[in-house]
Motif scaffolding. Structure first.
Motif, PDB file in Angstrom:
ATOM      1  N   UNK A  79       0.823  -1.212   0.000  1.00 10.22           N
ATOM      2  CA  UNK A  79       0.000   0.000   0.000  1.00 10.22           C
ATOM      3  C   UNK A  79       0.855   1.259   0.000  1.00 10.22           C
ATOM      4  N   UNK A  80       1.866   1.289   0.874  1.00 15.21           N
ATOM      5  CA  UNK A  80       2.672   2.499   1.032  1.00 15.21           C
ATOM      6  C   UNK A  80       3.509   2.813  -0.191  1.00 15.21           C
ATOM      7  N   UNK A  81       3.932   1.780  -0.916  1.00 13.10           N
ATOM      8  CA  UNK A  81       4.787   2.036  -2.076  1.00 13.10           C
ATOM      9  C   UNK A  81       4.033   2.837  -3.140  1.00 13.10           C
ATOM     10  N   UNK A  82       2.711   2.724  -3.142  1.00 21.28           N
ATOM     11  CA  UNK A  82       1.905   3.489  -4.098  1.00 21.28           C
ATOM     12  C   UNK A  82       1.713   4.942  -3.667  1.00 21.28           C
ATOM     13  N   UNK A  83       2.233   5.292  -2.486  1.00 24.61           N
ATOM     14  CA  UNK A  83       2.162   6.674  -2.024  1.00 24.61           C
ATOM     15  C   UNK A  83       3.535   7.324  -1.934  1.00 24.61           C
TER      16      UNK A  83
ATOM     17  N   UNK B  68       7.287   6.182  -7.594  1.00 25.09           N
ATOM     18  CA  UNK B  68       6.182   5.307  -7.975  1.00 25.09           C
ATOM     19  C   UNK B  68       6.714   4.035  -8.622  1.00 25.09           C
ATOM     20  N   UNK B  69       6.303   2.872  -8.171  1.00 24.59           N
ATOM     21  CA  UNK B  69       6.793   1.638  -8.784  1.00 24.59           C
ATOM     22  C   UNK B  69       6.180   1.405 -10.160  1.00 24.59           C
TER      23      UNK B  69
ATOM     24  N   UNK C 243      -8.056   0.396  -3.657  1.00 22.47           N
ATOM     25  CA  UNK C 243      -6.793   1.128  -3.667  1.00 22.47           C
ATOM     26  C   UNK C 243      -5.854   0.577  -4.734  1.00 22.47           C
ATOM     27  N   UNK C 244      -5.720  -0.729  -4.813  1.00 22.99           N
ATOM     28  CA  UNK C 244      -4.817  -1.342  -5.782  1.00 22.99           C
ATOM     29  C   UNK C 244      -5.358  -1.253  -7.210  1.00 22.99           C
TER      30      UNK C 244
ATOM     31  N   UNK D  12      -6.165  13.375  -5.667  1.00 23.77           N
ATOM     32  CA  UNK D  12      -5.460  13.380  -4.381  1.00 23.77           C
ATOM     33  C   UNK D  12      -5.410  11.940  -3.871  1.00 23.77           C
ATOM     34  N   UNK D  13      -4.271  11.272  -4.088  1.00 23.56           N
ATOM     35  CA  UNK D  13      -4.159   9.849  -3.766  1.00 23.56           C
ATOM     36  C   UNK D  13      -4.324   9.572  -2.279  1.00 23.56           C
TER      37      UNK D  13
END
Length: 302
Positions: free
Chosen positions: A145-149, A153-154, A184-185, A227-228
């Motif tokens: 989850x956190x990597x998308x914030x 950005x992956x 979210x994903x 706004x993510x």
């Protein structure tokens, strides 16, 4: 691979350094070489890829990825495993090992990890960040989850996780697994389960099934969310009581920011039925709905 990571190999190596697998750190080692190779192959690594691996273990996956990628940052919390993997990875000049907890807290990565990732990305022309890991179960959700914030950005994430979590990531509306994580994903990426794995392919064997999940980020989908952080938090709030009617969930979440009349007006504008529930809303509709709430209550936080 220089040495095959079998159960007997692991037992021998750990016995040499006088340690046993640490359940607190989620140490379940993948002992099926074919599956280790499948993880690496699913990541589709190339010379422009910077890999972030959480959970080095003995370095078996790292050893497979290093010849294919531009750089591998591999993170291990356990000092004994860090030293053990160092012997295996010494010959690679494109591997950065970190002995640190990858997470500063549940909501963010450790600064050492982000600094190493940033340095590797800047040093690689036309670079892409890929998470590839056999993730410890206890940190899988915050890592993904956190990597998308993050600032970085992956491009994609390929990870071994608990099957129950994988089911939630790919779940569709109306299903028992559909929730905030699904939205979210899938709002930002394509998601798929590559392989379901029996506990028998790990040592020690976990009590549940595992799965390899592949998540490929879609830049256009991400760009459609203004706004993510707001979107993530409001979706989580709406799913706190998933069986309740949507109106009750929105009213509860927004009680300090919107009146019941304002909530009703948004629900009517979206043409939601009186008995609509959060778990029934598809991702596109949820994005439209949450953006209307953001426009009305931009300062709301969870």
């Amino acid at each position: 691979m220089a040495e095959r990571q079998t159960k007997s190999y692991l037992m021998h190596k750990l016995r040499e350094i006088g340690v046993e697998p640490n359940s607190r750190h989620g140490q379940n080692f993948l002992i099926d070489l074919n599956l280790v190779e499948l993880i690496a192959r699913s990541a589709d690594l190339g010379p422009r890829d910077v890999v972030l691996e959480i959970g080095t273990g003995t370095g078996s996956l790292t050893e497979l990825m290093a010849p294919q990628a531009s750089h591998v940052i591999t993170v291990e919390i356990d000092a004994n495993l860090y030293e053990l993997a160092s012997e295996r990875l010494l010959r690679f000049d494109n591997v950065t090992q970190l002995q640190v907890d990858a997470l500063r807290n549940k909501g963010s990565f450790a600064p050492e990890v982000l600094e190493a990732v940033g340095d590797a990305l800047r040093g690689t022309p036309d670079s892409r960040l890929k998470l590839v890991a056999n993730l410890p179960y206890n940190v899988a959700t915050p890592i993904l989850s956190n990597l998308l914030l993050c600032d970085y950005t992956p491009h994609s994430m390929v990870a071994t996780i608990q099957k129950e979590l994988a089911d939630r990531i790919v779940a569709e509306p109306w299903s028992k697994d559909y929730g905030a994580l699904s939205i979210w994903m899938q709002s930002q990426a394509t998601t798929e389960i590559v392989r379901v794995m029996s506990p028998k392919v790990f040592w020690p064997a976990p009590k549940v099934e595992s799965a390899i999940v592949k998540i490929v980020v879609d830049p256009e989908r991400r760009a459609a969310i203004p706004d993510l952080k707001y979107f993530q938090q409001i979706v989580r709030a709406l799913f706190l009581h998933r069986r309740k009617f949507l109106r009750a969930n929105v009213t509860s979440a927004m009680k300090r920011h919107l009146t019941k009349e304002q909530v009703d007006a948004v629900l009517d504008e979206m043409e939601f039925a009186d008995d609509a529930r959060t778990e029934q809303i598809d991702i596109a509709t949820m994005q439209t709905f949450t953006e209307k709430l953001r426009q009305l209550a931009p300062d709301w936080t969870l």
